[in-house]
Scaffold this motif. Structure first.
Motif, PDB file in Angstrom:
ATOM      1  N   ALA A 196       0.823  -1.214   0.000  1.00  0.00           N
ATOM      2  CA  ALA A 196       0.000   0.000   0.000  1.00  0.00           C
ATOM      3  C   ALA A 196       0.856   1.263   0.000  1.00  0.00           C
ATOM      4  CB  ALA A 196      -0.922   0.006   1.223  1.00  0.00           C
ATOM      5  N   VAL A 197       1.961   1.221   0.750  1.00  0.00           N
ATOM      6  CA  VAL A 197       2.751   2.437   0.985  1.00  0.00           C
ATOM      7  C   VAL A 197       3.613   2.826  -0.214  1.00  0.00           C
ATOM      8  CG1 VAL A 197       4.651   3.377   2.380  1.00  0.00           C
ATOM      9  CG2 VAL A 197       2.688   2.287   3.499  1.00  0.00           C
ATOM     10  N   VAL A 198       4.244   1.851  -0.876  1.00  0.00           N
ATOM     11  CA  VAL A 198       5.156   2.193  -1.986  1.00  0.00           C
ATOM     12  C   VAL A 198       4.409   2.883  -3.144  1.00  0.00           C
ATOM     13  CG1 VAL A 198       6.732   1.267  -3.744  1.00  0.00           C
ATOM     14  CG2 VAL A 198       6.952   0.538  -1.361  1.00  0.00           C
ATOM     15  N   LEU A 227      15.974   5.196  -0.422  1.00  0.00           N
ATOM     16  CA  LEU A 227      15.328   4.166   0.397  1.00  0.00           C
ATOM     17  C   LEU A 227      14.594   3.161  -0.501  1.00  0.00           C
ATOM     18  CD1 LEU A 227      14.715   3.141   3.222  1.00  0.00           C
ATOM     19  CD2 LEU A 227      12.922   4.861   3.427  1.00  0.00           C
ATOM     20  N   LEU A 228      13.935   3.664  -1.542  1.00  0.00           N
ATOM     21  CA  LEU A 228      13.246   2.785  -2.497  1.00  0.00           C
ATOM     22  C   LEU A 228      14.270   1.957  -3.285  1.00  0.00           C
ATOM     23  CD1 LEU A 228      10.454   5.215  -3.813  1.00  0.00           C
ATOM     24  CD2 LEU A 228      10.167   3.296  -2.221  1.00  0.00           C
ATOM     25  N   ALA A 229      15.453   2.552  -3.524  1.00  0.00           N
ATOM     26  CA  ALA A 229      16.515   1.835  -4.247  1.00  0.00           C
ATOM     27  C   ALA A 229      17.106   0.721  -3.378  1.00  0.00           C
ATOM     28  CB  ALA A 229      17.610   2.809  -4.662  1.00  0.00           C
ATOM     29  N   GLU A 230      17.054   0.903  -2.065  1.00  0.00           N
ATOM     30  CA  GLU A 230      17.509  -0.163  -1.151  1.00  0.00           C
ATOM     31  C   GLU A 230      16.504  -1.321  -1.156  1.00  0.00           C
ATOM     32  OE1 GLU A 230      18.519  -1.038   3.592  1.00  0.00           O
ATOM     33  OE2 GLU A 230      17.870   0.975   3.004  1.00  0.00           O
ATOM     34  N   LEU A 231      15.248  -0.956  -1.253  1.00  0.00           N
ATOM     35  CA  LEU A 231      14.159  -1.934  -1.222  1.00  0.00           C
ATOM     36  C   LEU A 231      14.100  -2.762  -2.510  1.00  0.00           C
ATOM     37  CD1 LEU A 231      11.803  -2.503   0.780  1.00  0.00           C
ATOM     38  CD2 LEU A 231      10.461  -0.807  -0.473  1.00  0.00           C
ATOM     39  N   HIS A 232      14.263  -2.096  -3.644  1.00  0.00           N
ATOM     40  CA  HIS A 232      14.001  -2.686  -4.955  1.00  0.00           C
ATOM     41  C   HIS A 232      14.700  -4.025  -5.222  1.00  0.00           C
ATOM     42  CE1 HIS A 232      14.465  -3.203  -9.335  1.00  0.00           C
ATOM     43  NE2 HIS A 232      13.235  -2.740  -9.393  1.00  0.00           N
ATOM     44  N   PRO A 233      16.010  -4.170  -4.944  1.00  0.00           N
ATOM     45  CA  PRO A 233      16.658  -5.440  -5.305  1.00  0.00           C
ATOM     46  C   PRO A 233      16.418  -6.589  -4.321  1.00  0.00           C
ATOM     47  CG  PRO A 233      18.271  -3.926  -4.394  1.00  0.00           C
ATOM     48  CD  PRO A 233      16.969  -3.200  -4.411  1.00  0.00           C
ATOM     49  N   MET A 234      15.657  -6.346  -3.254  1.00  0.00           N
ATOM     50  CA  MET A 234      15.486  -7.401  -2.242  1.00  0.00           C
ATOM     51  C   MET A 234      14.830  -8.641  -2.832  1.00  0.00           C
ATOM     52  SD  MET A 234      14.483  -5.487   1.275  1.00  0.00           S
ATOM     53  CE  MET A 234      15.626  -4.332   2.053  1.00  0.00           C
ATOM     54  N   GLU A 235      15.384  -9.776  -2.447  1.00  0.00           N
ATOM     55  CA  GLU A 235      14.895 -11.048  -2.968  1.00  0.00           C
ATOM     56  C   GLU A 235      13.463 -11.294  -2.505  1.00  0.00           C
ATOM     57  OE1 GLU A 235      16.821 -15.503  -3.493  1.00  0.00           O
ATOM     58  OE2 GLU A 235      17.444 -14.261  -1.819  1.00  0.00           O
TER      59      GLU A 235
END
Length: 319
Positions: A196-198, A227-235
């Motif tokens: 919901a938040v992204v 912060l979104l760039a940190e999130l994006h590659p997460m498995e």
């Protein structure tokens, strides 16, 4: 009703302005019907108690907004201000935010122009709209249904766009004490609410494009993007969440791989099992886990098919 006599007939003739007709038009134009039980009702129920206009005034306000266009802003502004008294302004603010902006994404630019015009006549009108928008965003963010209800997330996204247009696009900041986007993303990561938040944060940041102050490389904007760039590659992060980040970067003319990821989520934890933000490993483990269907089902189907074919043949022969 019958005792009203002639005036009753007159109101029948004013059919176009009745709330029933406007309601239908509203549905046809893609907005949610007034009175139908939707997620908008959640917002209406939680709204501050304000003086409500009577049905007659309500019909006139619906009519103004349903017929608003770029070419008649001035005349509709006169109609609206001639209809409502000062005591109804708090209600009007709620109406614009909840009944219009939250539901009618295609008309946000038009509503923004209208609100800016009204602000010149009504003291601190835009300020009231901004505060009401933030209040309703908080109500939606706090609701547990926001992770499972796509229509609720749609309201949230629309209010994100609307808030960005009211603030960022006009080179005005969203104050941290009102809404802290970085803290919101970190909290969503921990609580399984990124779904919901992204998209909501992305809608706010999209409006940076139209701002000479907040367009990248503005530090506030870059902080949220990193912060979104940190999130994006997460498995195992759901693809639709990754996609929101990619689309946002594209709209801001930023290459995702050029963004320096933050490390704000490094020491944070989240439970991925049964979490709407993450794809389940089990679900993705491939087709080898699927057992073949028992062949007896196939035989039965073949029997039925053979019988149907025989019946069809018999029919055609008898014809």
């Amino acid at each position: 009703g019958a005792a009203a006599g002639a005036p009753q007939e007159q109101t029948q003739r004013l059919d176009m302005q009745s709330s029933a007709v406007q309601q239908t038009l509203s549905v046809v134009s893609g907005a949610s019907a007034f009175g139908s039980s939707t997620n908008v009702d959640v917002l209406m129920q939680r709204a501050n108690a304000v003086a409500q206009p009577d049905t007659n005034l309500l019909d006139k306000v619906h009519f103004v907004f349903n017929n608003l266009s770029n070419t008649n802003l001035e005349s509709k502004e006169k109609d609206l201000l001639g209809t409502l008294g000062e005591q109804h302004i708090p209600w009007l603010i709620q109406y614009i935010v909840i009944k219009r902006a939250a539901q009618e994404q295609n008309y946000l630019t038009l509503y923004l122009q209208f609100v800016d015009r009204l602000d010149k006549k009504l003291s601190q009108f835009v300020k009231g709209i901004v505060l009401c928008t933030i209040d309703n965003i908080k109500i939606l963010l706090a609701d547990d249904k926001v992770t499972s209800s796509s229509s609720m997330r749609s309201l949230l996204k629309n209010l994100g766009s609307w808030l960005g247009m009211l603030t960022i696009q006009k080179n005005k900041p969203i104050l941290q004490r009102d809404l802290d986007l970085k803290a919101l993303i970190i909290d969503a990561y921990e609580k399984g609410r990124l779904i919901a938040v992204v998209p909501f944060v992305a809608k706010i940041l999209e409006t940076c494009n139209n701002s000479r102050i907040f367009c990248p490389p503005n530090p506030w904007t870059m902080l949220v993007l990193s912060l979104l760039a940190e999130l994006h590659p997460m498995e195992d992060l759901k693809l639709n969440i990754k996609f929101e980040v990619e689309v946002l970067c594209k709209s801001l003319n930023r290459d995702l791989k050029d963004l320096r990821p933050s490390s704000a989520l490094k020491n944070r934890s989240t439970v991925k099992e049964g979490n709407p933000d993450w794809s389940s490993r089990v679900a993705n483990s491939g087709l080898d886990t699927i057992k073949p269907l028992p062949s007896i089902q196939d035989n039965r189907l073949m029997d039925v098919a053979a019988r149907m074919a025989a019946q069809q043949t018999a029919l055609t022969q008898s014809a």
